[in-house]
Design an enzyme around this catalytic site. Structure first.
Site, PDB file in Angstrom:
ATOM      1  N   ASP A  48      21.245   1.439  -2.736  1.00 49.15           N
ATOM      2  CA  ASP A  48      21.261   2.468  -3.706  1.00 49.15           C
ATOM      3  C   ASP A  48      22.182   1.555  -4.662  1.00 49.15           C
ATOM      4  O   ASP A  48      21.746   2.248  -6.046  1.00 49.15           O
ATOM      5  CB  ASP A  48      23.135   2.154  -2.544  1.00 49.15           C
ATOM      6  CG  ASP A  48      22.491   3.086  -1.394  1.00 49.15           C
ATOM      7  OD1 ASP A  48      22.059   3.671  -1.453  1.00 49.15           O
ATOM      8  OD2 ASP A  48      23.854   2.948  -0.439  1.00 49.15           O
TER       9      ASP A  48
HETATM   10  C1  26A Z   1      23.196  11.924   6.031  1.00 49.28           C
HETATM   11  N1  26A Z   1      23.563  11.395   5.663  1.00 49.28           N
HETATM   12  C2  26A Z   1      22.966  10.160   7.318  1.00 49.28           C
HETATM   13  C3  26A Z   1      24.303  10.270   5.165  1.00 49.28           C
HETATM   14  C4  26A Z   1      24.703   8.975   4.915  1.00 49.28           C
HETATM   15  C5  26A Z   1      24.891   7.959   4.364  1.00 49.28           C
HETATM   16  N2  26A Z   1      24.990   8.684   3.124  1.00 49.28           N
HETATM   17  C6  26A Z   1      24.800   9.608   2.560  1.00 49.28           C
HETATM   18  N3  26A Z   1      24.537  10.667   3.960  1.00 49.28           N
HETATM   19  N4  26A Z   1      24.635   7.679   5.981  1.00 49.28           N
HETATM   20  C7  26A Z   1      24.858   6.394   5.798  1.00 49.28           C
HETATM   21  N5  26A Z   1      24.880   6.821   4.327  1.00 49.28           N
HETATM   22  C8  26A Z   1      25.618   5.379   3.447  1.00 49.28           C
HETATM   23  O1  26A Z   1      24.109   4.719   3.185  1.00 49.28           O
HETATM   24  C9  26A Z   1      24.932   3.585   2.740  1.00 49.28           C
HETATM   25  C10 26A Z   1      23.956   2.550   2.379  1.00 49.28           C
HETATM   26  O2  26A Z   1      22.805   2.960   1.485  1.00 49.28           O
HETATM   27  C11 26A Z   1      26.600   4.816   4.215  1.00 49.28           C
HETATM   28  O3  26A Z   1      27.893   5.128   3.695  1.00 49.28           O
HETATM   29  C12 26A Z   1      26.452   3.437   3.216  1.00 49.28           C
HETATM   30  O4  26A Z   1      27.009   3.073   2.071  1.00 49.28           O
END
Ligand code: 26A
Length: 348
Positions: A299
């Site tokens: 990210d």
């Molecule tokens: C729909 N899902 C599974 C998600 C996520 C996500 N952010 C949005 N939608 N699953 C994990 N994360 C985020 O990814 C970040 C790390 O790349 C986590 O909250 C974490 O901060």
């Protein structure tokens, strides 16, 4: 930097609070989790949040992939450059998210659902891996109505670039398509992250519908491989996959598509539509003992890269900005950036 208007970059996805702890094999096994993955929580996972808080000294950290990217881009860009949209509740977790975004100077415009809790993501760190298990909560209720609200739509029209986290395909594909089409119509860059292997596997149709609108597509090597597999590309070669992504049919022919694939400490791969030569950008490694955790590294890369795109930097420099910000983030706890702010200095 030259004078500019406010909120040039608009980002959309799922605001989540990360409940992050250092774990072990047994914990992964208990919840049937892979060491390095991102999934949506099923009923069998739902105890993990309390378990992490009660038994593993978990920390609450602002997360949500594109929200991390938006904070990252704002970290680099001048004040009031980035605005982020997504669905949240009206609770303690949302207040923590708002605080973290405020510290980064990121403007958030949540679709607030007073009845549904803010989404949460259990993050289990083992070594340099992170396993994420998400219960979307209020983030799952983002809707087109919010995007089309006159005050929000004014922000969309004002922005000069859009960044959408692919995780949002699980929530509201029509909102993604609305931004994608707006970008093509107004010749603004539309940047999409592939987000996680399960998006290319299980959300293939809405992902493919948006593909003609991608000006930039960003992913890591496991996401690229998942894309190749679900689309029958018949290769696991990251460079070949990047090329295939860059050369998918495109709606706005005024911009050549760029595919960017990160590979941890291995070089970042960049393919440009119509170009045979794939570029490679080595990562400037930091000593292993300086790494806190890799949650949010991708990210952060996207945040630095988007800042470069919005700021009109070259592709080379935008990649360098991505790598620079990722390097800062992995030295922090979770998807965070160091304060007081460090300043990116151009290599060129
Ligand atoms: C729909 N899902 C599974 C998600 C996520 C996500 N952010 C949005 N939608 N699953 C994990 N994360 C985020 O990814 C970040 C790390 O790349 C986590 O909250 C974490 O901060």
């Amino acid at each position: 930097m030259a004078a500019h208007k406010d909120y040039r970059l608009l980002c959309l996805e799922n605001p989540l609070l990360d409940i992050q702890a250092f774990g072990n094999e047994d914990l992964l096994k208990k919840y049937d989790l892979k060491a390095n993955d991102a999934i949506l929580a099923e009923p069998k996972h739902l105890d993990i949040y309390e378990d992490l808080l009660n038994n593993y000294d978990a920390k609450l950290i602002a997360g949500g992939a594109a929200q991390n990217t938006a904070r990252g881009a704002q970290y680099i860009l001048p004040d009031n450059s980035v605005v982020y949209l997504g669905g949240a509740g009206d609770d303690k977790y949302a207040a923590i998210l708002r605080d973290a975004c405020k510290q980064a100077g990121l403007r958030v415009e949540y679709r607030v659902d007073p009845k549904i809790p803010t989404g949460r993501c259990g993050v289990v760190i083992t070594g340099h891996n992170r396993s994420m298990c998400t219960e979307l909560g209020a983030a799952n209720h983002y809707d087109l109505e919010h995007l089309k609200r006159p005050d929000i739509w004014a922000l969309v029209e004002n922005a000069e670039a859009y960044y959408v986290g692919g995780y949002h395909f699980t929530v509201c594909p029509p909102a993604i398509m609305e931004l994608a089409k707006q970008a093509a119509e107004k010749n603004k860059p539309f940047i999409l992250s592939l987000s996680a292997p399960f998006i290319a596997q299980f959300f293939k149709d809405p992902l493919d519908e948006s593909a003609p609108y991608w000006d930039y597509v960003i992913g890591n090597e496991t996401e690229a491989e998942a894309y190749a597999e679900s689309h029958g590309l018949g290769t696991k070669d990251v460079k070949e996959i990047a090329k295939a992504l860059a050369n998918l049919p495109k709606a706005n022919s005024q911009r050549k598509r760029v595919a960017v694939i990160t590979q941890g400490t291995e070089p970042t791969i960049v393919a440009i539509q119509g170009e045979d030569q794939v570029k490679e950008f080595p990562v400037h490694e930091i000593p292993k003992e300086k790494i806190n955790d890799t949650n949010g590294a991708g990210d952060a890369f996207a945040g630095g890269f988007c800042a470069g795109v919005v700021d009109g930097r070259s592709l080379e420099e935008s990649v360098d900005m991505g790598q620079w910000l990722a390097r800062l983030s992995i030295q922090e706890l979770g998807p965070s950036y160091p304060f007081p702010k460090q300043t990116y200095t151009s290599r060129q």
